[in-house]
Scaffold this active site. Structure first.
Site, PDB file in Angstrom:
ATOM      1  N   LYS A 108      -0.779  -0.148 -10.417  1.00  0.00           N
ATOM      2  CA  LYS A 108      -1.702   0.329  -9.384  1.00  0.00           C
ATOM      3  C   LYS A 108      -2.077   1.767  -9.733  1.00  0.00           C
ATOM      4  CE  LYS A 108      -1.732  -0.838  -4.505  1.00  0.00           C
ATOM      5  NZ  LYS A 108      -0.989  -0.667  -3.272  1.00  0.00           N
TER       6      LYS A 108
HETATM    7  C1  E4P Z   1      -2.598  -1.694  -0.472  1.00  0.00           C
HETATM    8  O1  E4P Z   1      -2.272  -2.117  -1.549  1.00  0.00           O
HETATM    9  C2  E4P Z   1      -1.839  -0.738   0.336  1.00  0.00           C
HETATM   10  O2  E4P Z   1      -0.477  -0.845  -0.010  1.00  0.00           O
HETATM   11  C3  E4P Z   1      -1.901  -1.023   1.793  1.00  0.00           C
HETATM   12  O3  E4P Z   1      -2.648  -2.163   2.101  1.00  0.00           O
HETATM   13  C4  E4P Z   1      -2.143   0.167   2.663  1.00  0.00           C
HETATM   14  O4  E4P Z   1      -2.146  -0.248   3.998  1.00  0.00           O
HETATM   15  P1  E4P Z   1      -2.003   0.782   5.236  1.00  0.00           P
HETATM   16  O5  E4P Z   1      -3.310   1.458   5.404  1.00  0.00           O
HETATM   17  O6  E4P Z   1      -1.681  -0.096   6.404  1.00  0.00           O
HETATM   18  O7  E4P Z   1      -0.897   1.712   4.869  1.00  0.00           O
END
Ligand code: E4P
Length: 223
Positions: A86
């Site tokens: 990522k």
């Molecule tokens: C995506 O890969 C992120 O880990 C995640 O969806 C972030 O979500 P949040 O905005 O609820 O922290």
């Protein structure tokens, strides 16, 4: 359409897998830090997740400069065949995405908040883009309209990058993503567990079984 779980918690991953609903996992530094507080090293936690998950697992780099991002990315990709790196969407992140994808490493380009960013990430070779719908809703923008935009842009230019809807907060986000034809939805366990139940299913089952009991006085199965 693939369903990923947005978590670093092994119990949640195992449960979703038992339900037959787990195609992959996404983590982020906040989620992993939370698990590390309960004990276990970074390597321990992500190795277990990679083993337990039948599909891709996104693990994020934490460096912000090119050399260290790349170094961390290669370390992540060596952890398992299903590891996806990522990479936060920045100009440096784009350069890293290009270098990794040129080397056959799958990249999830994360923290996407505009259609233009999604197009740039696809041009750099990202396998997934992660638009954060909930965080746009948080600032009174319509997160789901970003998914519509990216879908149109990718169709216009025949781009193969997968749209991975992230920052999902509700079952409605899930349904709208499915209707829009998102490739992947990553959702927190509490949202996933709300999805299977429907009051009419519960009511219908109760009625079927009550009728049977009334007719025969027992629930013995006649075969
Ligand atoms: C995506 O890969 C992120 O880990 C995640 O969806 C972030 O979500 P949040 O905005 O609820 O922290």
């Amino acid at each position: 359409m693939k369903l990923f779980l947005d978590t670093a918690n092994l119990t949640e991953i195992k449960q979703a897998n038992e339900w037959g609903l787990l195609d992959g996992v996404t983590t982020n530094p906040s989620l992993i830090a939370k698990e590390m507080k309960n004990g276990g090293s970074f390597k321990d936690i992500v190795t277990k997740i990679l083993k337990e998950t039948p599909g891709p697992v996104s693990i994020e780099v934490i460096a912000e400069d090119y050399d260290n991002m790349l170094k961390q990315a290669f370390k992540i990709s060596e952890l398992g065949k299903n590891a996806v790196v990522k990479v936060p969407f920045t100009t440096v992140g784009l350069k890293v995405t290009k270098a990794l994808s040129d080397n056959g490493v799958h990249v999830n380009s994360t923290l996407i908040f505009s259609g233009i960013q999604a197009l740039f990430a696809a041009k750099a070779g990202a396998t997934y883009v992660s638009p954060f719908v909930g965080r746009l809703d948080d600032i009174a923008e319509d997160g789901m309209s970003l998914i519509e935009q990216i879908k149109t842009i990718y169709t216009n230019y025949d781009m193969k990058t997968n749209i991975l809807v992230a920052s999902i907060r509700s079952p409605l986000h899930v349904l709208r993503s499915m209707i829009m034809g998102a490739d992947v939805i990553t959702l927190p366990f509490d949202v996933l567990s709300k999805l299977p139940s429907h009051p009419k299913t519960t009511e219908g089952l109760t009625r079927f079984l009550d009728d049977w009991k009334k007719a025969f006085g027992s629930m013995d199965f006649p075969l």
